[in-house]
Design a protein around this motif. Sequence first.
Motif, PDB file in Angstrom:
ATOM      1  N   ALA A  51       8.201 -19.884 -35.984  1.00 30.06           N
ATOM      2  CA  ALA A  51       8.910 -18.763 -36.604  1.00 30.06           C
ATOM      3  C   ALA A  51      10.283 -18.597 -35.971  1.00 30.06           C
ATOM      4  CB  ALA A  51       8.104 -17.483 -36.467  1.00 30.06           C
ATOM      5  N   THR A  52      11.246 -18.228 -36.788  1.00 29.59           N
ATOM      6  CA  THR A  52      12.618 -18.005 -36.340  1.00 29.59           C
ATOM      7  C   THR A  52      13.036 -16.592 -36.706  1.00 29.59           C
ATOM      8  OG1 THR A  52      13.156 -20.338 -36.709  1.00 29.59           O
ATOM      9  CG2 THR A  52      15.001 -18.792 -36.564  1.00 29.59           C
ATOM     10  N   ALA A  53      13.703 -15.898 -35.789  1.00 23.27           N
ATOM     11  CA  ALA A  53      14.208 -14.561 -36.095  1.00 23.27           C
ATOM     12  C   ALA A  53      15.371 -14.692 -37.075  1.00 23.27           C
ATOM     13  CB  ALA A  53      14.649 -13.864 -34.813  1.00 23.27           C
ATOM     14  N   ARG A  54      15.271 -14.049 -38.215  1.00 24.45           N
ATOM     15  CA  ARG A  54      16.297 -14.118 -39.251  1.00 24.45           C
ATOM     16  C   ARG A  54      16.601 -12.705 -39.742  1.00 24.45           C
ATOM     17  NH1 ARG A  54      15.424 -19.585 -41.789  1.00 24.45           N
ATOM     18  NH2 ARG A  54      13.437 -20.370 -40.999  1.00 24.45           N
ATOM     19  N   GLN A  55      17.865 -12.427 -39.955  1.00 23.12           N
ATOM     20  CA  GLN A  55      18.200 -11.155 -40.575  1.00 23.12           C
ATOM     21  C   GLN A  55      17.928 -11.224 -42.072  1.00 23.12           C
ATOM     22  OE1 GLN A  55      21.379  -8.477 -39.772  1.00 23.12           O
ATOM     23  NE2 GLN A  55      22.018  -9.604 -37.924  1.00 23.12           N
ATOM     24  N   VAL A  56      17.461 -10.122 -42.614  1.00 22.55           N
ATOM     25  CA  VAL A  56      17.240  -9.982 -44.050  1.00 22.55           C
ATOM     26  C   VAL A  56      17.785  -8.610 -44.451  1.00 22.55           C
ATOM     27  CG1 VAL A  56      15.206 -11.469 -43.969  1.00 22.55           C
ATOM     28  CG2 VAL A  56      14.926  -8.982 -43.780  1.00 22.55           C
ATOM     29  N   GLY A  57      18.061  -8.418 -45.730  1.00 22.97           N
ATOM     30  CA  GLY A  57      18.619  -7.141 -46.145  1.00 22.97           C
ATOM     31  C   GLY A  57      18.308  -6.802 -47.583  1.00 22.97           C
ATOM     32  N   THR A  58      18.513  -5.526 -47.919  1.00 21.21           N
ATOM     33  CA  THR A  58      18.449  -5.074 -49.303  1.00 21.21           C
ATOM     34  C   THR A  58      19.550  -4.053 -49.518  1.00 21.21           C
ATOM     35  OG1 THR A  58      16.973  -4.319 -51.079  1.00 21.21           O
ATOM     36  CG2 THR A  58      16.814  -3.149 -48.967  1.00 21.21           C
ATOM     37  N   PHE A  59      20.109  -4.027 -50.736  1.00 17.56           N
ATOM     38  CA  PHE A  59      21.246  -3.146 -50.999  1.00 17.56           C
ATOM     39  C   PHE A  59      21.353  -2.842 -52.484  1.00 17.56           C
ATOM     40  CE2 PHE A  59      26.145  -2.817 -51.126  1.00 17.56           C
ATOM     41  CZ  PHE A  59      26.120  -1.444 -50.913  1.00 17.56           C
ATOM     42  N   ASN A  60      21.372  -1.558 -52.825  1.00 21.95           N
ATOM     43  CA  ASN A  60      21.686  -1.127 -54.180  1.00 21.95           C
ATOM     44  C   ASN A  60      23.201  -1.001 -54.283  1.00 21.95           C
ATOM     45  OD1 ASN A  60      22.463   0.724 -56.324  1.00 21.95           O
ATOM     46  ND2 ASN A  60      20.297   1.197 -56.571  1.00 21.95           N
ATOM     47  N   MET A  61      23.830  -1.832 -55.115  1.00 18.57           N
ATOM     48  CA  MET A  61      25.283  -1.910 -55.183  1.00 18.57           C
ATOM     49  C   MET A  61      25.913  -0.869 -56.099  1.00 18.57           C
ATOM     50  SD  MET A  61      25.925  -6.043 -55.055  1.00 18.57           S
ATOM     51  CE  MET A  61      27.667  -5.852 -54.625  1.00 18.57           C
ATOM     52  N   ALA A  62      25.082  -0.065 -56.779  1.00 19.19           N
ATOM     53  CA  ALA A  62      25.554   1.066 -57.580  1.00 19.19           C
ATOM     54  C   ALA A  62      26.470   0.660 -58.727  1.00 19.19           C
ATOM     55  CB  ALA A  62      26.249   2.102 -56.689  1.00 19.19           C
ATOM     56  N   GLY A  63      26.209  -0.486 -59.333  1.00 20.85           N
ATOM     57  CA  GLY A  63      27.015  -0.910 -60.476  1.00 20.85           C
ATOM     58  C   GLY A  63      26.853  -0.009 -61.685  1.00 20.85           C
ATOM     59  N   GLY A  64      25.750   0.737 -61.737  1.00 22.59           N
ATOM     60  CA  GLY A  64      25.538   1.651 -62.850  1.00 22.59           C
ATOM     61  C   GLY A  64      26.005   3.066 -62.566  1.00 22.59           C
ATOM     62  N   HIS A  65      26.537   3.311 -61.371  1.00 23.92           N
ATOM     63  CA  HIS A  65      26.997   4.640 -60.985  1.00 23.92           C
ATOM     64  C   HIS A  65      28.341   4.942 -61.634  1.00 23.92           C
ATOM     65  CE1 HIS A  65      28.476   7.865 -58.367  1.00 23.92           C
ATOM     66  NE2 HIS A  65      27.231   8.068 -57.988  1.00 23.92           N
ATOM     67  N   GLY A  66      28.506   6.182 -62.091  1.00 21.98           N
ATOM     68  CA  GLY A  66      29.718   6.537 -62.819  1.00 21.98           C
ATOM     69  C   GLY A  66      30.996   6.349 -62.040  1.00 21.98           C
ATOM     70  N   THR A  67      30.921   6.511 -60.710  1.00 20.65           N
ATOM     71  CA  THR A  67      32.106   6.327 -59.863  1.00 20.65           C
ATOM     72  C   THR A  67      32.148   4.930 -59.265  1.00 20.65           C
ATOM     73  OG1 THR A  67      32.215   8.674 -59.316  1.00 20.65           O
ATOM     74  CG2 THR A  67      33.335   7.146 -57.820  1.00 20.65           C
ATOM     75  N   TYR A  68      31.104   4.553 -58.533  1.00 19.31           N
ATOM     76  CA  TYR A  68      31.124   3.295 -57.784  1.00 19.31           C
ATOM     77  C   TYR A  68      31.131   2.070 -58.694  1.00 19.31           C
ATOM     78  CZ  TYR A  68      29.852   6.405 -53.951  1.00 19.31           C
ATOM     79  OH  TYR A  68      29.838   7.421 -53.040  1.00 19.31           O
TER      80      TYR A  68
END
Length: 324
Positions: A51-68
């Motif tokens: 096993a290797t330590a690896r960074q992982v991530g999740t992100f809501n980019m807000a493409g459907g948000h009225g401003t962002y």
Amino acid sequence: MTGRSRQTFPHSVPRRSIGRFHAAVLITLGLLVQGCAVPVTRVAAVTATGATARQVGTFNMAGGHGTYGALGDQAPDALVTSVQERGPAFVTLQETCRDWTERLDARLPGYSVRFDPVQTGGGATARCRHASDFGNAVLYRDDLGIDAATAHPLESPAGYEQREMLCVRSTAASLAICSAHLTNGDDQPQLDARRHEASVAAGILAGQYAGYTVFLGGDLNDDPMSGMADNFYDSGYGRGARGRFKEVDSPCGNTITERTGSWPLYTYCRDGEATFDDWVTEEGSPTGQKFDFIFVTRALQVDWGDATTAPYSDHDPLWASVRF
């Protein structure tokens, strides 16, 4: 906007915030004061065979948000910088846009992006708040050996946006990485829709990805103690949990149990940093909810989990170090 200002996403620093359920306990006791967040012990790295330590991530980019969603390329460009600095194995993306994922793909050599648009309740392809298709994606390192991608419908009710779980997999490594975005809203029909979508997603992971090392990252639009989340948290977490996964930002680290500490100062393990509308008010009180999760196969070692900040979304990125 009032409250504390957010740091630029690529250069954000770790921070802790008080989970909503733990905060409720402290408020009841009259112990909640500004800056008094309950510390979360980060798990010491333990090397597992192969096993290797690896960074992982999740992100809501807000493409459907009225401003962002109408800000142009700030969100993908900030994510490019963050990926270059962190070198994650993957990032699951929600509310992203086809043109943003194409930009990520072009600017990140050594990575690929799989994107899939979602359908509106009327059957059309959903659109971002600029001229591009709207949907989910997974950004992953090419050396993971990903060889297939499948968009799994989650049986959203007729007339609702048809939510899905996009999974990429490496058959050789028995590895599956999935991105999900569930129905939002607090009315009973929306709660029922979200719980059903979560149940469908959990069934797909248990059936079609049986024997795989599984990662599920997503904006699940509900809190850790919800009936929706019951479908994913391992039953050892208690409080109605009936899933089979560990969550990377649990205040209990790798320990799967109902709570840590003793009365009256204890923390439920089904909790974590707020990731949605996370601010500190002018009065110094924390706000926001944990809507973003990374669930992992329970046998995996999680070294740490941390929600950072982003100026171009109403969600915070959630990062973790996991050994696989």
